[in-house]
Design an enzyme around this catalytic site. Structure first.
Site, PDB file in Angstrom:
ATOM      1  N   GLU A   1      -1.929  -2.468   1.827  1.00  0.00           N
ATOM      2  CA  GLU A   1      -1.908  -1.546   0.704  1.00  0.00           C
ATOM      3  C   GLU A   1      -2.801  -2.037  -0.447  1.00  0.00           C
ATOM      4  OE1 GLU A   1      -0.555   1.555   0.370  1.00  0.00           O
ATOM      5  OE2 GLU A   1      -1.507   1.526  -1.599  1.00  0.00           O
TER       6      GLU A   1
ATOM      7  N   THR B   1      -3.645   6.468   1.261  1.00  0.00           N
ATOM      8  CA  THR B   1      -3.281   5.834   2.536  1.00  0.00           C
ATOM      9  C   THR B   1      -3.470   6.789   3.705  1.00  0.00           C
ATOM     10  OG1 THR B   1      -1.509   4.651   1.367  1.00  0.00           O
ATOM     11  CG2 THR B   1      -1.501   4.512   3.757  1.00  0.00           C
TER      12      THR B   1
ATOM     13  N   HIS C   1       1.484  -1.833  -4.152  1.00  0.00           N
ATOM     14  CA  HIS C   1       1.153  -0.456  -4.535  1.00  0.00           C
ATOM     15  C   HIS C   1       1.274  -0.325  -6.047  1.00  0.00           C
ATOM     16  CE1 HIS C   1       1.354   3.899  -4.839  1.00  0.00           C
ATOM     17  NE2 HIS C   1       1.039   4.004  -3.551  1.00  0.00           N
TER      18      HIS C   1
ATOM     19  N   HIS D   1      -7.437   1.254   0.593  1.00  0.00           N
ATOM     20  CA  HIS D   1      -8.238   1.877  -0.469  1.00  0.00           C
ATOM     21  C   HIS D   1      -8.180   0.955  -1.673  1.00  0.00           C
ATOM     22  CE1 HIS D   1      -4.335   2.953  -2.123  1.00  0.00           C
ATOM     23  NE2 HIS D   1      -4.026   3.509  -0.957  1.00  0.00           N
TER      24      HIS D   1
HETATM   25  C1  GP9 Z   1       3.413   5.804   1.043  1.00  0.00           C
HETATM   26  C2  GP9 Z   1       2.375   4.739   1.151  1.00  0.00           C
HETATM   27  C3  GP9 Z   1       1.558   4.656  -0.103  1.00  0.00           C
HETATM   28  O1  GP9 Z   1       4.112   6.037   2.207  1.00  0.00           O
HETATM   29  O2  GP9 Z   1       1.591   4.891   2.276  1.00  0.00           O
HETATM   30  O3  GP9 Z   1       0.796   5.784  -0.257  1.00  0.00           O
HETATM   31  P1  GP9 Z   1      -0.483   5.888  -1.177  1.00  0.00           P
HETATM   32  O4  GP9 Z   1      -0.030   6.293  -2.539  1.00  0.00           O
HETATM   33  O5  GP9 Z   1      -1.177   4.580  -1.217  1.00  0.00           O
HETATM   34  O6  GP9 Z   1      -1.295   6.924  -0.507  1.00  0.00           O
HETATM   35 MN    MN Z   2      -2.136   3.199  -0.014  1.00  0.00          MN
END
Ligand code: GP9
Ligand code: MN
Length: 423
Positions: A38, A80, A195, A255
């Protein structure tokens, strides 16, 4: 209509690159761990904050993996989910919105679809609700056998932070699920702790926060450090479970985590006067590790992006991609073009970065003015536009409905058997 797919097929096949003979099939039949890290950007790799390493485990992993130092994420608003889409299909997501919502039920020839037809058990492990990003619907279209969503995890207030289950707990509990899966498997793990807004409990902070103006950037360092630790423990657990030797591991950043809103602090951290549009593109680099037990690995400087993962992986597994509709190319292919297109049309080669209607000299980071710039970037501009347009065409027209995958992936015996059946 169906003639459009022929046009696209001709286009992608003209750009197809033959695999490296030594790498082709080197991981045939192995389990595949796809680990989505992440918000991980490359600038933290081999870097430190106040003298403390931010990613000690990943830095070590880099030394015995194929590590791609000029690898870019190609996501947009789908975040994601865009990265999942690109990695699985070797096609681009949308320029706005999320393809996971708009084209969830298209026909796809995604890696899980293909591996599923070739004896693999395919799954995703991610401790979030199954409908988030429309994943439950899309995963069916991509061909996943099983989605271990939040229901499969023991989630409590104590073992959660921010968006949900902490990465360490997530990986720990995933081991049990892994052990019940048939082999070989292809499993995608989607981490969560690193995140935005990068919250972490004091006890989980293994390094101190930064002291810049941006609280976001400050908090990013300890959450990255925590994710690095979680991945390290996961590798230990995998080894202990006896799952290491017969597997290959692909780890990638999904990302960026730090947006341009934090440019002032980012510049300060990186010791730059300012973050230019050129720097912003270079900050879209995310780490890609391909770890194959028994391979020494090396750091590879070819320019590539998430779109290149599917062909790269398929070739490692000994599957041909010549007939497939893929917009990326094998990162190990000796003849590959060192090239990445971002979803907004910016592109990168060994020599230039095109962004903001400006052609930058990659070595100096300075704009190449006027005609010279047109010359330097021009030869790739058409390719960049065409890649994006043809990919959009496939998705908007659901053109893979008209595409017959040629299953060259079976062994010779099985192929001839199939031919007989068709006769
Ligand atoms: C949510 C996780 C994070 O399930 O994949 O999502 P993002 O905000 O990074 O797209
Ligand atoms: Mn993500």
């Amino acid at each position: 209509d169906s003639s459009d797919i022929v046009e696209v097929q001709n286009y992608v096949q003209a750009n197809h690159k033959e695999p490296d003979a030594d790498m082709f099939g080197t991981a045939e039949g192995k389990n595949v761990f796809m680990i989505s890290l992440e918000s991980l950007q490359s600038f933290v790799i081999d870097n430190d904050l106040n003298g403390e390493e931010i990613t000690p485990f990943l830095n070590e992993l880099k030394e015995n993996s194929y590590y791609f130092e000029n690898f870019y994420h190609q996501t947009e608003q789908g975040k994601t989910s865009d990265s999942e889409f690109i990695v699985a299909n070797s096609m681009f997501g949308r320029s706005s919105g999320a393809v996971f919502f708009t084209h969830a039920q298209n026909e796809y020839n995604a890696t899980p679809n293909i591996l599923g037809e070739n004896g693999y058990y395919t799954s995703v492990m991610h401790a979030n609700n199954r409908s988030f990003w429309n994943r439950d619907i899309v995963y069916d279209s991509l061909g996943y056998d099983k989605f271990y969503d939040v229901e499969y995890y023991d989630v409590t207030e104590e073992n959660s932070i921010g968006w949900g289950l902490k990465d360490r707990e997530f990986f720990e509990q995933s081991i049990e699920h892994l052990q019940e899966q048939p082999n070989p498997f292809y499993t995608t793990f989607i981490t969560l702790t690193n995140h935005f807004p990068f919250e972490l409990e004091e006890e989980d902070k293994m390094i101190a926060e930064g002291e810049f103006r941006s609280g976001t950037l400050n908090r990013y360092f300890p959450t990255v450090r925590y994710m690095d630790y979680a991945v390290e423990q996961f590798f230990n657990d995998i080894k202990e479970a006896g799952l290491y030797e017969d597997s290959i591991f692909i780890l990638y950043g999904d990302h960026y985590g730090i947006s341009t809103n934090h440019n002032g602090s980012m510049a300060e951290y990186l010791g730059k006067e300012e973050i230019t549009p050129f720097d912003t593109i270079q900050l879209q680099r995310v780490p890609l590790f391909i770890h194959i037990p028994g391979h020494e690995g090396e750091t590879i400087d070819t320019v590539g992006g998430q779109i290149d993962i599917q062909p790269t992986l398929m070739h490692l597994l000994g599957m041909n991609t010549k007939e497939d509709i893929q917009f990326g190319s094998d990162l190990f292919a000796p003849e590959r073009d060192s090239f990445a297109v971002l979803r907004n049309g910016s592109f990168i080669t060994d020599d230039v970065v095109w962004t903001n209607n400006t052609c930058y000299n990659k070595e100096t980071g300075e704009p190449i003015e006027d005609e010279e710039g047109v010359d330097a970037c021009g030869e790739y501009a058409e390719r960049a536009t065409s890649d994006l347009e043809y990919s959009d065409k496939v998705i908007y027209g659901d053109l893979l409905r008209f595409f017959e995958p040629n299953n060259e992936n079976l062994t010779d015996d099985e192929n001839s058997q199939n031919e007989n059946e068709e006769d």
